[in-house]
Enzyme design. Structure first.
Site, PDB file in Angstrom:
ATOM      1  N   ARG A 116       4.370   9.503  -0.350  1.00  0.00           N
ATOM      2  CA  ARG A 116       3.994   8.943  -1.648  1.00  0.00           C
ATOM      3  C   ARG A 116       3.670  10.052  -2.641  1.00  0.00           C
ATOM      4  O   ARG A 116       4.014   9.982  -3.818  1.00  0.00           O
ATOM      5  CB  ARG A 116       2.785   8.020  -1.477  1.00  0.00           C
ATOM      6  CG  ARG A 116       3.104   6.680  -0.809  1.00  0.00           C
ATOM      7  CD  ARG A 116       1.884   5.792  -0.822  1.00  0.00           C
ATOM      8  NE  ARG A 116       2.183   4.443  -0.364  1.00  0.00           N
ATOM      9  CZ  ARG A 116       2.034   4.037   0.887  1.00  0.00           C
ATOM     10  NH1 ARG A 116       1.595   4.888   1.793  1.00  0.00           N
ATOM     11  NH2 ARG A 116       2.313   2.804   1.235  1.00  0.00           N
ATOM     12  N   ASP A 165      -3.428  -2.739   2.774  1.00  0.00           N
ATOM     13  CA  ASP A 165      -3.845  -2.145   4.052  1.00  0.00           C
ATOM     14  C   ASP A 165      -4.840  -3.064   4.767  1.00  0.00           C
ATOM     15  O   ASP A 165      -4.801  -3.211   5.989  1.00  0.00           O
ATOM     16  CB  ASP A 165      -4.479  -0.772   3.813  1.00  0.00           C
ATOM     17  CG  ASP A 165      -3.539   0.185   3.115  1.00  0.00           C
ATOM     18  OD1 ASP A 165      -2.630   0.710   3.774  1.00  0.00           O
ATOM     19  OD2 ASP A 165      -3.716   0.384   1.897  1.00  0.00           O
ATOM     20  N   ARG A 214      -2.944  -5.903   6.377  1.00  0.00           N
ATOM     21  CA  ARG A 214      -2.311  -5.449   7.625  1.00  0.00           C
ATOM     22  C   ARG A 214      -3.356  -5.321   8.732  1.00  0.00           C
ATOM     23  O   ARG A 214      -3.121  -5.701   9.884  1.00  0.00           O
ATOM     24  CB  ARG A 214      -1.633  -4.101   7.382  1.00  0.00           C
ATOM     25  CG  ARG A 214      -0.379  -4.184   6.536  1.00  0.00           C
ATOM     26  CD  ARG A 214       0.114  -2.802   6.155  1.00  0.00           C
ATOM     27  NE  ARG A 214       1.378  -2.864   5.411  1.00  0.00           N
ATOM     28  CZ  ARG A 214       1.785  -1.965   4.532  1.00  0.00           C
ATOM     29  NH1 ARG A 214       1.010  -0.913   4.275  1.00  0.00           N
ATOM     30  NH2 ARG A 214       2.941  -2.100   3.904  1.00  0.00           N
ATOM     31  N   HIS A 273      -4.890   4.597  -0.409  1.00  0.00           N
ATOM     32  CA  HIS A 273      -3.794   3.734   0.028  1.00  0.00           C
ATOM     33  C   HIS A 273      -2.728   4.671   0.586  1.00  0.00           C
ATOM     34  O   HIS A 273      -1.742   5.001  -0.057  1.00  0.00           O
ATOM     35  CB  HIS A 273      -3.239   2.920  -1.146  1.00  0.00           C
ATOM     36  CG  HIS A 273      -2.013   2.120  -0.794  1.00  0.00           C
ATOM     37  ND1 HIS A 273      -1.946   1.293   0.303  1.00  0.00           N
ATOM     38  CD2 HIS A 273      -0.797   2.027  -1.404  1.00  0.00           C
ATOM     39  CE1 HIS A 273      -0.749   0.717   0.356  1.00  0.00           C
ATOM     40  NE2 HIS A 273      -0.034   1.165  -0.664  1.00  0.00           N
ATOM     41  N   THR A 313       9.805  -1.239   0.778  1.00  0.00           N
ATOM     42  CA  THR A 313       8.998  -2.424   1.074  1.00  0.00           C
ATOM     43  C   THR A 313       8.813  -3.182  -0.234  1.00  0.00           C
ATOM     44  O   THR A 313       8.686  -2.566  -1.292  1.00  0.00           O
ATOM     45  CB  THR A 313       7.616  -2.052   1.642  1.00  0.00           C
ATOM     46  OG1 THR A 313       6.902  -1.268   0.677  1.00  0.00           O
ATOM     47  CG2 THR A 313       7.755  -1.248   2.927  1.00  0.00           C
TER      48      THR A 313
END
Length: 360
Positions: free
Chosen positions: A134, A194, A197, A221, A276
Protein backbone atom coordinates in the site's frame (compact mmCIF):
# COMPACT_ATOMS: atom_id res chain seq x y z
CA UNK A 1 -69.09 -10.53 44.19
CA UNK A 2 -66.23 -8.51 42.82
CA UNK A 3 -63.78 -7.14 45.31
CA UNK A 4 -63.14 -3.46 44.83
CA UNK A 5 -59.42 -2.53 44.67
CA UNK A 6 -58.38 0.80 46.14
CA UNK A 7 -56.59 3.23 43.83
CA UNK A 8 -54.59 6.33 44.58
CA UNK A 9 -56.18 9.21 42.68
CA UNK A 10 -54.04 12.30 42.16
CA UNK A 11 -55.48 15.74 41.54
CA UNK A 12 -54.38 17.65 38.39
CA UNK A 13 -52.16 19.86 40.57
CA UNK A 14 -50.52 16.82 42.18
CA UNK A 15 -49.92 15.27 38.75
CA UNK A 16 -48.28 18.47 37.55
CA UNK A 17 -45.97 18.58 40.57
CA UNK A 18 -45.08 14.88 40.18
CA UNK A 19 -44.25 15.31 36.47
CA UNK A 20 -42.14 18.41 37.12
CA UNK A 21 -40.21 16.63 39.86
CA UNK A 22 -39.46 13.50 37.86
CA UNK A 23 -38.94 15.06 34.45
CA UNK A 24 -36.29 17.39 35.83
CA UNK A 25 -34.36 14.57 37.45
CA UNK A 26 -31.21 13.94 35.38
CA UNK A 27 -29.41 10.61 35.53
CA UNK A 28 -25.98 10.68 37.08
CA UNK A 29 -23.16 10.99 34.55
CA UNK A 30 -21.68 7.58 33.85
CA UNK A 31 -17.95 6.99 34.28
CA UNK A 32 -18.14 5.31 30.85
CA UNK A 33 -18.41 8.81 29.38
CA UNK A 34 -14.75 9.34 30.27
CA UNK A 35 -13.78 6.98 27.44
CA UNK A 36 -15.73 9.09 24.91
CA UNK A 37 -13.61 11.92 23.56
CA UNK A 38 -15.79 14.46 21.69
CA UNK A 39 -14.81 16.15 18.43
CA UNK A 40 -15.25 19.82 19.33
CA UNK A 41 -16.21 21.09 15.86
CA UNK A 42 -18.76 18.33 15.18
CA UNK A 43 -22.19 19.30 13.83
CA UNK A 44 -24.96 17.07 12.49
CA UNK A 45 -25.84 17.27 8.82
CA UNK A 46 -28.47 15.86 6.49
CA UNK A 47 -27.28 13.47 3.77
CA UNK A 48 -28.92 13.44 0.34
CA UNK A 49 -26.19 13.73 -2.31
CA UNK A 50 -23.12 11.50 -2.50
CA UNK A 51 -20.22 11.68 -4.95
CA UNK A 52 -17.92 8.72 -5.57
CA UNK A 53 -14.57 9.77 -7.02
CA UNK A 54 -13.15 6.99 -9.19
CA UNK A 55 -15.08 4.61 -11.45
CA UNK A 56 -12.72 1.67 -11.08
CA UNK A 57 -13.54 -1.66 -9.44
CA UNK A 58 -13.74 -0.20 -5.92
CA UNK A 59 -15.63 2.98 -6.85
CA UNK A 60 -18.19 1.07 -8.90
CA UNK A 61 -18.71 -1.52 -6.16
CA UNK A 62 -19.25 1.25 -3.59
CA UNK A 63 -21.74 2.96 -5.93
CA UNK A 64 -23.63 -0.32 -6.28
CA UNK A 65 -23.87 -0.83 -2.52
CA UNK A 66 -25.02 2.75 -1.87
CA UNK A 67 -27.77 2.38 -4.46
CA UNK A 68 -28.85 -1.12 -3.42
CA UNK A 69 -29.15 -0.01 0.21
CA UNK A 70 -31.06 3.10 -0.85
CA UNK A 71 -28.60 5.36 0.97
CA UNK A 72 -28.83 8.21 -1.53
CA UNK A 73 -31.29 9.58 -4.07
CA UNK A 74 -28.60 11.46 -5.96
CA UNK A 75 -25.33 9.72 -6.78
CA UNK A 76 -22.51 11.26 -8.81
CA UNK A 77 -19.88 8.98 -10.35
CA UNK A 78 -16.77 11.04 -11.02
CA UNK A 79 -13.77 9.93 -13.05
CA UNK A 80 -11.19 11.69 -15.24
CA UNK A 81 -12.17 9.09 -17.83
CA UNK A 82 -15.58 10.63 -18.47
CA UNK A 83 -16.64 7.92 -20.92
CA UNK A 84 -16.10 5.28 -18.23
CA UNK A 85 -18.06 7.31 -15.65
CA UNK A 86 -20.81 7.84 -18.21
CA UNK A 87 -21.03 4.12 -19.04
CA UNK A 88 -21.21 3.09 -15.36
CA UNK A 89 -23.82 5.75 -14.57
CA UNK A 90 -25.93 4.73 -17.56
CA UNK A 91 -25.71 1.07 -16.57
CA UNK A 92 -27.10 1.93 -13.13
CA UNK A 93 -29.62 4.48 -14.42
CA UNK A 94 -31.21 1.96 -16.76
CA UNK A 95 -32.18 -0.08 -13.69
CA UNK A 96 -33.24 2.94 -11.63
CA UNK A 97 -36.72 1.44 -11.24
CA UNK A 98 -35.10 -1.21 -9.02
CA UNK A 99 -33.02 1.34 -7.10
CA UNK A 100 -35.68 3.57 -5.62
CA UNK A 101 -35.72 5.83 -8.69
CA UNK A 102 -32.32 7.22 -7.76
CA UNK A 103 -30.67 9.85 -9.93
CA UNK A 104 -27.20 8.86 -11.13
CA UNK A 105 -25.03 11.48 -12.84
CA UNK A 106 -21.65 10.90 -14.53
CA UNK A 107 -18.95 13.53 -14.19
CA UNK A 108 -15.49 14.07 -15.62
CA UNK A 109 -14.45 17.47 -14.29
CA UNK A 110 -16.00 17.47 -10.80
CA UNK A 111 -18.65 20.09 -11.56
CA UNK A 112 -21.60 17.77 -10.90
CA UNK A 113 -20.24 16.94 -7.44
CA UNK A 114 -21.06 20.49 -6.27
CA UNK A 115 -22.75 20.66 -2.86
CA UNK A 116 -22.34 16.95 -2.11
CA UNK A 117 -23.06 15.87 1.44
CA UNK A 118 -20.56 13.01 1.27
CA UNK A 119 -17.58 12.61 -1.07
CA UNK A 120 -15.95 9.17 -1.22
CA UNK A 121 -12.39 9.20 -2.59
CA UNK A 122 -11.35 5.94 -4.25
CA UNK A 123 -9.10 7.40 -6.98
CA UNK A 124 -5.41 6.71 -6.58
CA UNK A 125 -2.39 4.93 -8.00
CA UNK A 126 -2.29 1.13 -7.87
CA UNK A 127 0.83 -0.64 -6.52
CA UNK A 128 3.17 -1.78 -9.29
CA UNK A 129 6.72 -2.99 -9.84
CA UNK A 130 8.73 -4.63 -7.06
CA UNK A 131 7.03 -2.75 -4.24
CA UNK A 132 3.36 -3.79 -4.42
CA UNK A 133 2.55 -2.67 -0.86
CA UNK A 134 0.00 0.00 0.00
CA UNK A 135 2.83 2.37 0.86
CA UNK A 136 4.46 1.72 -2.51
CA UNK A 137 1.83 3.73 -4.39
CA UNK A 138 1.70 6.49 -1.81
CA UNK A 139 3.65 9.24 -3.56
CA UNK A 140 1.82 8.83 -6.88
CA UNK A 141 -1.52 9.05 -5.11
CA UNK A 142 -0.43 12.22 -3.28
CA UNK A 143 0.19 13.85 -6.65
CA UNK A 144 -3.34 12.90 -7.74
CA UNK A 145 -4.70 14.37 -4.50
CA UNK A 146 -2.83 17.66 -4.97
CA UNK A 147 -4.76 18.23 -8.18
CA UNK A 148 -8.16 16.81 -7.19
CA UNK A 149 -8.69 17.62 -3.49
CA UNK A 150 -8.72 21.47 -3.59
CA UNK A 151 -11.39 21.44 -6.28
CA UNK A 152 -13.53 18.83 -4.51
CA UNK A 153 -13.38 20.80 -1.24
CA UNK A 154 -14.14 24.08 -3.02
CA UNK A 155 -17.21 22.56 -4.70
CA UNK A 156 -18.48 20.87 -1.52
CA UNK A 157 -17.09 22.86 1.45
CA UNK A 158 -19.53 21.33 3.96
CA UNK A 159 -19.16 17.71 2.83
CA UNK A 160 -17.82 14.79 4.84
CA UNK A 161 -14.93 13.16 2.98
CA UNK A 162 -14.29 9.41 3.23
CA UNK A 163 -10.89 8.31 1.94
CA UNK A 164 -10.65 4.79 0.51
CA UNK A 165 -7.52 5.20 -1.66
CA UNK A 166 -4.54 3.24 -0.30
CA UNK A 167 -2.54 3.53 1.86
CA UNK A 168 -5.74 4.75 3.48
CA UNK A 169 -4.30 6.14 6.73
CA UNK A 170 -1.51 8.14 5.11
CA UNK A 171 -3.77 9.29 2.27
CA UNK A 172 -6.28 10.58 4.82
CA UNK A 173 -3.49 12.58 6.47
CA UNK A 174 -2.60 13.99 3.03
CA UNK A 175 -6.27 14.74 2.23
CA UNK A 176 -6.74 16.58 5.52
CA UNK A 177 -3.64 18.70 4.95
CA UNK A 178 -4.23 19.45 1.27
CA UNK A 179 -7.91 20.23 1.82
CA UNK A 180 -7.39 21.98 5.19
CA UNK A 181 -10.23 19.88 6.60
CA UNK A 182 -11.20 19.19 10.23
CA UNK A 183 -10.49 15.61 11.29
CA UNK A 184 -14.11 14.78 12.11
CA UNK A 185 -15.16 15.48 8.48
CA UNK A 186 -12.27 13.73 6.74
CA UNK A 187 -11.52 10.15 7.68
CA UNK A 188 -10.94 6.68 6.28
CA UNK A 189 -12.85 3.44 6.83
CA UNK A 190 -9.47 2.23 8.06
CA UNK A 191 -9.63 -0.80 10.33
CA UNK A 192 -13.41 -1.19 10.07
CA UNK A 193 -12.77 -3.80 7.36
CA UNK A 194 -9.96 -5.42 9.40
CA UNK A 195 -12.37 -5.59 12.35
CA UNK A 196 -14.98 -7.30 10.16
CA UNK A 197 -12.39 -9.89 9.03
CA UNK A 198 -11.34 -10.34 12.67
CA UNK A 199 -14.91 -10.97 13.81
CA UNK A 200 -15.56 -13.34 10.90
CA UNK A 201 -12.51 -15.47 11.69
CA UNK A 202 -13.40 -15.70 15.38
CA UNK A 203 -17.01 -16.55 14.52
CA UNK A 204 -15.87 -19.39 12.25
CA UNK A 205 -13.93 -20.95 15.13
CA UNK A 206 -16.79 -20.58 17.57
CA UNK A 207 -19.38 -21.66 14.96
CA UNK A 208 -21.40 -18.51 15.54
CA UNK A 209 -22.72 -15.78 13.22
CA UNK A 210 -20.15 -13.02 12.73
CA UNK A 211 -22.75 -10.47 13.82
CA UNK A 212 -22.69 -11.99 17.31
CA UNK A 213 -18.98 -11.34 17.78
CA UNK A 214 -17.82 -7.96 19.06
CA UNK A 215 -14.20 -6.97 18.57
CA UNK A 216 -11.95 -4.26 17.20
CA UNK A 217 -8.77 -4.01 15.20
CA UNK A 218 -7.00 -0.67 15.67
CA UNK A 219 -3.93 1.16 14.41
CA UNK A 220 -2.82 0.96 10.78
CA UNK A 221 -5.05 -0.43 8.06
CA UNK A 222 -2.14 -2.63 7.08
CA UNK A 223 0.55 -4.95 8.40
CA UNK A 224 1.00 -3.26 11.80
CA UNK A 225 -2.71 -3.36 12.72
CA UNK A 226 -3.51 -4.38 16.30
CA UNK A 227 -6.29 -6.93 17.02
CA UNK A 228 -7.63 -6.06 20.47
CA UNK A 229 -8.12 -9.53 21.95
CA UNK A 230 -8.75 -8.18 25.45
CA UNK A 231 -12.08 -6.68 24.32
CA UNK A 232 -13.42 -9.54 22.16
CA UNK A 233 -16.80 -10.85 23.26
CA UNK A 234 -19.25 -13.46 22.00
CA UNK A 235 -22.85 -13.15 23.13
CA UNK A 236 -21.76 -10.70 25.80
CA UNK A 237 -19.09 -13.05 27.21
CA UNK A 238 -15.48 -11.83 27.10
CA UNK A 239 -13.46 -14.42 25.24
CA UNK A 240 -10.42 -13.86 27.48
CA UNK A 241 -12.50 -15.10 30.45
CA UNK A 242 -13.14 -18.41 28.69
CA UNK A 243 -9.88 -19.12 26.82
CA UNK A 244 -6.54 -19.59 28.53
CA UNK A 245 -3.69 -17.37 27.27
CA UNK A 246 -5.87 -15.97 24.50
CA UNK A 247 -3.59 -15.10 21.53
CA UNK A 248 -0.65 -14.59 23.89
CA UNK A 249 1.65 -16.59 26.16
CA UNK A 250 1.46 -20.33 25.52
CA UNK A 251 -1.78 -19.86 23.54
CA UNK A 252 -2.61 -23.59 23.56
CA UNK A 253 -5.52 -23.15 21.13
CA UNK A 254 -3.39 -21.09 18.71
CA UNK A 255 -5.76 -18.13 18.46
CA UNK A 256 -2.84 -15.89 17.50
CA UNK A 257 -2.86 -17.34 13.97
CA UNK A 258 -5.93 -15.19 13.35
CA UNK A 259 -3.72 -12.09 13.60
CA UNK A 260 -1.85 -13.13 10.46
CA UNK A 261 -5.08 -14.07 8.70
CA UNK A 262 -6.50 -10.60 9.37
CA UNK A 263 -3.41 -8.97 7.86
CA UNK A 264 -3.38 -11.23 4.80
CA UNK A 265 -7.15 -11.28 4.26
CA UNK A 266 -7.07 -8.80 1.40
CA UNK A 267 -3.96 -10.29 -0.19
CA UNK A 268 -5.63 -13.70 -0.37
CA UNK A 269 -8.36 -12.19 -2.54
CA UNK A 270 -6.12 -9.90 -4.60
CA UNK A 271 -3.75 -12.76 -5.44
CA UNK A 272 -6.40 -14.25 -7.72
CA UNK A 273 -8.59 -11.27 -8.64
CA UNK A 274 -5.82 -8.69 -8.85
CA UNK A 275 -7.79 -6.37 -6.56
CA UNK A 276 -10.35 -6.36 -3.75
CA UNK A 277 -13.65 -4.50 -4.03
CA UNK A 278 -16.74 -6.09 -2.48
CA UNK A 279 -15.60 -6.21 1.15
CA UNK A 280 -14.40 -2.60 1.13
CA UNK A 281 -17.57 -1.54 -0.70
CA UNK A 282 -19.73 -3.12 2.00
CA UNK A 283 -17.53 -1.56 4.68
CA UNK A 284 -17.92 1.90 3.17
CA UNK A 285 -21.68 1.45 2.73
CA UNK A 286 -21.95 0.41 6.39
CA UNK A 287 -20.28 3.68 7.44
CA UNK A 288 -22.55 5.76 5.18
CA UNK A 289 -25.59 3.88 6.50
CA UNK A 290 -24.53 4.78 10.05
CA UNK A 291 -24.26 8.41 8.95
CA UNK A 292 -27.77 8.27 7.49
CA UNK A 293 -29.24 6.74 10.66
CA UNK A 294 -30.43 8.52 13.74
CA UNK A 295 -27.92 7.95 16.53
CA UNK A 296 -25.00 6.58 14.53
CA UNK A 297 -22.75 3.57 15.12
CA UNK A 298 -19.42 2.76 16.75
CA UNK A 299 -16.90 1.61 14.12
CA UNK A 300 -13.10 1.68 13.83
CA UNK A 301 -12.30 4.65 11.59
CA UNK A 302 -9.04 6.39 10.85
CA UNK A 303 -8.39 10.06 11.50
CA UNK A 304 -5.86 12.21 13.35
CA UNK A 305 -5.69 10.64 16.83
CA UNK A 306 -3.18 12.97 18.44
CA UNK A 307 -3.66 13.10 22.22
CA UNK A 308 -5.39 9.72 22.52
CA UNK A 309 -3.74 6.65 24.12
CA UNK A 310 -0.67 8.77 24.77
CA UNK A 311 -0.04 9.46 21.06
CA UNK A 312 1.83 12.77 21.04
CA UNK A 313 2.16 13.34 17.29
CA UNK A 314 -0.42 14.21 14.68
CA UNK A 315 -0.90 10.80 13.05
CA UNK A 316 -3.87 9.17 11.31
CA UNK A 317 -4.78 5.70 12.55
CA UNK A 318 -7.92 3.79 13.51
CA UNK A 319 -9.71 3.74 16.86
CA UNK A 320 -13.38 3.05 17.68
CA UNK A 321 -15.41 6.11 16.69
CA UNK A 322 -19.04 7.13 16.93
CA UNK A 323 -19.99 8.17 13.40
CA UNK A 324 -23.22 10.03 12.64
CA UNK A 325 -24.50 12.34 9.90
CA UNK A 326 -21.88 15.03 10.52
CA UNK A 327 -18.96 12.61 10.58
CA UNK A 328 -17.10 11.49 13.72
CA UNK A 329 -18.65 12.88 16.89
CA UNK A 330 -16.62 10.92 19.49
CA UNK A 331 -13.56 8.68 19.71
CA UNK A 332 -13.40 5.86 22.26
CA UNK A 333 -10.30 4.98 24.27
CA UNK A 334 -10.35 1.22 24.81
CA UNK A 335 -8.99 -0.27 28.06
CA UNK A 336 -5.97 -1.79 26.30
CA UNK A 337 -3.45 -4.14 27.89
CA UNK A 338 0.16 -2.97 28.15
CA UNK A 339 1.10 -5.20 25.18
CA UNK A 340 -1.74 -3.84 23.04
CA UNK A 341 -0.80 -0.26 23.97
CA UNK A 342 2.82 -0.87 22.91
CA UNK A 343 1.71 -2.39 19.60
CA UNK A 344 -0.55 0.61 18.95
CA UNK A 345 2.35 3.00 19.53
CA UNK A 346 4.56 0.91 17.24
CA UNK A 347 1.88 1.12 14.55
CA UNK A 348 1.68 4.89 15.05
CA UNK A 349 5.44 5.18 14.58
CA UNK A 350 5.27 3.31 11.26
CA UNK A 351 2.50 5.58 10.01
CA UNK A 352 4.24 8.71 11.27
CA UNK A 353 7.37 7.78 9.32
CA UNK A 354 5.29 7.33 6.15
CA UNK A 355 3.50 10.65 6.73
CA UNK A 356 6.80 12.48 7.19
CA UNK A 357 8.01 11.21 3.81
CA UNK A 358 5.19 12.97 1.97
CA UNK A 359 6.19 16.07 0.03
CA UNK A 360 3.37 18.62 -0.10
Amino acid sequence: MFKMQSRLILSPVSCLRWNQKHSSTKPAKSSFAESMKPMEEFKRNRISKISVVGAGQVGTAISAMLLLRNLTKHLVILDVNYELAKAEALDFQQASAFLGDARIDPCGDGSHSKDSDVVIMTAGARPSGKDRSRLGAMHKTVEIFKEAVPKLVDLSPKATFIVIANPADVMTFAFQRIGNLPKHRCFTTGCHLDSARFRNLIAARLKLPASQIQGFVIGEHGTSCVPVWSCVSAGGILLKDMVQDLACGDDPENWSEINEQVIKGGLAVAKTKGYTNWAIALTCADVVEAMCGGRGKIVTLGTDMQGLHGIEDSVVLSLPCLVTSGGISHVFELPLTDVEEKKLHASAEILLEAQCSIKF
